[in-house]
Every structure is written in C-alpha cells, then in structure tokens.
Design an enzyme around this catalytic site. Structure first.
Site, mmCIF file in Angstrom:
data_model
loop_
_atom_site.group_PDB
_atom_site.id
_atom_site.type_symbol
_atom_site.label_atom_id
_atom_site.label_comp_id
_atom_site.label_asym_id
_atom_site.label_seq_id
_atom_site.Cartn_x
_atom_site.Cartn_y
_atom_site.Cartn_z
ATOM 1 N N ASP A 15 0.883 -1.165 0.000
ATOM 2 C CA ASP A 15 0.000 0.000 0.000
ATOM 3 C C ASP A 15 0.919 1.212 0.000
ATOM 4 O OD1 ASP A 15 -1.545 2.172 0.685
ATOM 5 O OD2 ASP A 15 -2.577 1.181 2.360
ATOM 6 N N TYR A 237 2.037 0.238 14.730
ATOM 7 C CA TYR A 237 1.082 -0.019 13.655
ATOM 8 C C TYR A 237 1.216 1.005 12.533
ATOM 9 C CZ TYR A 237 -3.225 -0.612 11.113
ATOM 10 O OH TYR A 237 -4.130 -0.808 10.121
ATOM 11 N N LYS A 240 -2.245 -2.247 7.390
ATOM 12 C CA LYS A 240 -2.491 -3.683 7.479
ATOM 13 C C LYS A 240 -1.570 -4.503 6.621
ATOM 14 C CE LYS A 240 -7.060 -3.495 8.765
ATOM 15 N NZ LYS A 240 -7.009 -2.155 8.123
#
Ligand code: F6R
Ligand code: MG
Ligand code: MG
Length: 374
Positions: A15, A237, A240
């Site tokens: 991404d 984080y 994903k």
C-alpha cells in the site's frame, strides 16, 4: 546469475497510497508501476507481469526464471513501489509510501513492508494459476479457504473421487509470532492441523506441497501465502498486512472450481475498520474491490491465468461470476448484523489483537479511581 528452466511467479504487494483514504489505488500509480515493469520486461529480466489493485493495495504479479527471494526481482518491486510512492506524494494521496518501512533497499523486500507470495515450479503442459488478493484483513484469512481447497472433502470432490489427489497434501504452517514452522500431512494429521490453523492470528498456512509419488514433484509448492506482519516489522502499527496468495489448479490439484468454492462462505476474518474488527470476507469483481462501508467489509479478488512459457495469459476476473452473488448478499446481511454491535466484541477484536487502542490512556486516567472490589 543462474538461469533455470523452471518458472518463478512472484506476487509482491504494498500500500503506497490510497485514493481517497484507504479505499482504492489511483490509476496514476498503476500506470507508473506498468512503466517500471515494462522496462524490466523489455531487458528480459521479467518474462511477463500484470499490475493489479485490491482496495488500497498495489499488486505486482511477475514471472521470471530467477527463483524465489531473488535480489534482482525484489529490487524491481522496491523500485516500482518507490516510484509509485513519488507519484502518490505528488497527488497528495493518503498514506503515501505507508508500506515502505525502510529507506534503503538491502536485497530482499521481506521485512521491509511489502507482502510477498512467490513460488518456483516446473510449468506443466497446461498450468492454470489463480492470484488471490485481499484487502482489510490479515494472512490468517487464507487459512480456512486454503485448508478447504487441499484438505476438505466436502469442498474438494477430487480428494475423494480423483485417484491423483486421493492421498492428500502437505501443509507448511508458520507460527508468525515465534517465527517457527512445521510440515504436516493431510489427511493423517488433519485434526492437529486444524488445532493450529484455527488460531489464525498466530498459525498461518505458508505453503502447500503435493505428496511424493503423485503427478507433481513433491518439492515444488502448489500454493503459497504472504505472511508478512507489518505491525511486527515496523514496531508500531503502520497499516495492514493485507495478504495475497498464489494457487495452482487442475490435473492432480484441486480443480479451478474447487479452488474458488471456499470463498462462497464469506467467512469471518479480522481487519476491517482500523484493523480492529471482525467481519465477513466478500469475494468480488475487480471493479468492486473498493471497500468503503466502515472501510470494508474486507474484500478478496481472484485473477485467473493460464501460464504459457511464463507468459501470463489473463487475467480472468473469477469472482465476477454471478454464482457468487448470493454470497455477496449474505455478506452484506452479515455486515449489517456485525455493525450493529458497534464497539462490542466479537465485532471489535479482543484487546490483544486490536491495531488501534485507547485503553492504556483510559486506564491511566482512571488509575486513581479504581478501588478494590469486595
Ligand atoms: C487501513 C484501514 C483503515 C484505517 C482507517 C483509519 O488499512 O483499514 O480502516 O485503519 O481508515 O486510518 P487513519 O488512522 O490513517 O486515519
Ligand atoms: Mg492504506
Ligand atoms: Mg490495504
């Protein structure tokens, strides 16, 4: 550089910017990626390639003769993602470069952010191949469908009635927390396999192999799943680890329809909004792979090919089949039902699996107000 006659198929994804938010890939990024990969094809490094997208993930499917984990191929993927990132930055797309966690490429994209599914094998007389690409979920989302394709007789009729599949397959299962792996045989060890892979956030199917003595060489994988864990690689984080997988089909392997059949369930997977919710996985057509409702529900697309001496004859958009319409309707109903739970488990993930959490802040604020219970 050793030129081998076997073909290698590398599916590498990242991404590198969403449009808008985390919903889709801007066409300019796809064009840029095609430009870089065309160059690699014209000098003969790649035999062929296809650039695709699922949600906000840019997917590079490449064929070559260099084997898996090959620096030259990974460098091409890294360069492609860097150039697409530059494009994403120039358009101020959302989260530009989010999956490129390192500044300098060091020979292999594994552990640097992108997800990788690669396998090297002897191309058969006719070689059907499916590239699965998911968005808004995690590698463990492949456990159920891959198990059902290669081990569940209620899914794969061939396991029961085709002598060339009847002896089953070998599963390579990874413990992605402790970085260990184990090879297990189905059907002999089926219950033990399920005991592991049912815990899909920890044990993931990495590869599937044929057994010795069958139609296909037992050392060449017939399925492979990306198992990178972004939040572990990056420490915090950053997005994903939306997974991808490659699955070979037919003639001693599950038929194309047996490979696709597990997705008719719309099984529950973790991911969705903020990587912190359970929801149903929707198999959809390429043009519908733009998750927008509550950033979801999670999607899977399937691109079908016949390989022709490494050329990718395709893609065929396999889930555009109307036969998956009822699955999609059911997924939408389950979406409503799950959403109605709002912040409650099991829609929201348990604490240890959430990728966003305010709990430490809440606990800090309430620390002094907590008193011993009776
Ligand atoms: C990202 C994703 C999204 C984001 C959410 C919040 O893959 O699935 O649900 O987690 O849109 O994103 P930020 O924190 O970037 O505003
Ligand atoms: Mg994103
Ligand atoms: Mg994504």
């Amino acid at each position: 550089m050793l030129i081998m006659s076997k073909v290698t198929v590398s599916l590498i994804k990242a991404d590198v910017g969403g449009w808008p938010g985390h919903s889709s890939v801007h066409p300019a990024l796809i064009e840029k990626a095609e430009e870089v990969l065309s160059e690699a094809k014209s000098v003969g490094t790649l035999i062929d390639f296809k650039v695709m997208a699922c949600g906000d993930d840019l997917e590079l499917l490449m064929t070559h003769r260099l084997g898996t984990d090959e620096a030259e191929i990974h460098a091409i993927a890294w360069e492609t993602f860097e150039k697409a990132t530059a494009e994403a930055k120039s358009l101020k797309l959302y989260g530009a470069g989010q999956d490129l966690l390192c500044d300098a490429f060091s020979g292999n994209v594994r552990g640097m952010g992108p997800g990788v599914a690669e396998m090297q094998f002897t191309e058969r007389g006719a070689e059907p191949l499916v590239a699965f690409m998911m968005d808004k979920t995690e590698p463990g989302a492949f456990n159920l469908p891959i198990f059902r394709m290669f081990a569940d007789p209620f899914n794969t009729a061939g396991l029961v009635i085709d002598p060339s599949l009847h002896h089953g397959f070998v599963f390579e299962i990874w413990d992605i927390i402790d970085h260990k792996r184990v090879f297990m045989s189905s059907p002999e060890e089926m219950y033990d396999i399920l005991a592991l892979i049912g815990a899909k956030s920890r044990y993931v199917i990495k590869r599937v192999y044929p057994k010795p003595g069958g139609k296909l060489p037992s050392e060449e994988p017939v399925a492979v799943v990306s198992t990178e864990k972004l939040y572990q690689t990056a420490g915090t984080y950053v997005g994903k680890d939306d997974p991808v997988a490659l699955v070979r089909a037919q003639s001693g392997l599950p038929a194309l329809g047996e490979v696709l059949e597990p997705f008719a369930l719309g099984h529950l997977v973790s991911g969705w909004m903020r990587g912190s919710h359970n929801g149903p996985l929707m198999p959809c057509a390429f043009e519908d792979a733009h998750p927008t409702r509550f950033d979801g529900p999670p999607r899977v697309i399937a691109a079908g090919f016949q390989l022709c001496n490494g050329l990718l004859i395709g893609p065929v958009d396999l889930f555009s089949d109307v036969a998956f319409d009822l699955t999609r309707m059911r997924v939408l109903e389950i979406t409503d039902y799950m959403r109605a739970h709002g912040p409650f488990e099991p829609h929201r993930l348990p604490l240890e699996e959430m990728e966003y959490t305010t709990l430490p802040h809440v606990m800090k604020r309430l620390a002094e107000r907590f008193e011993p219970a009776e």
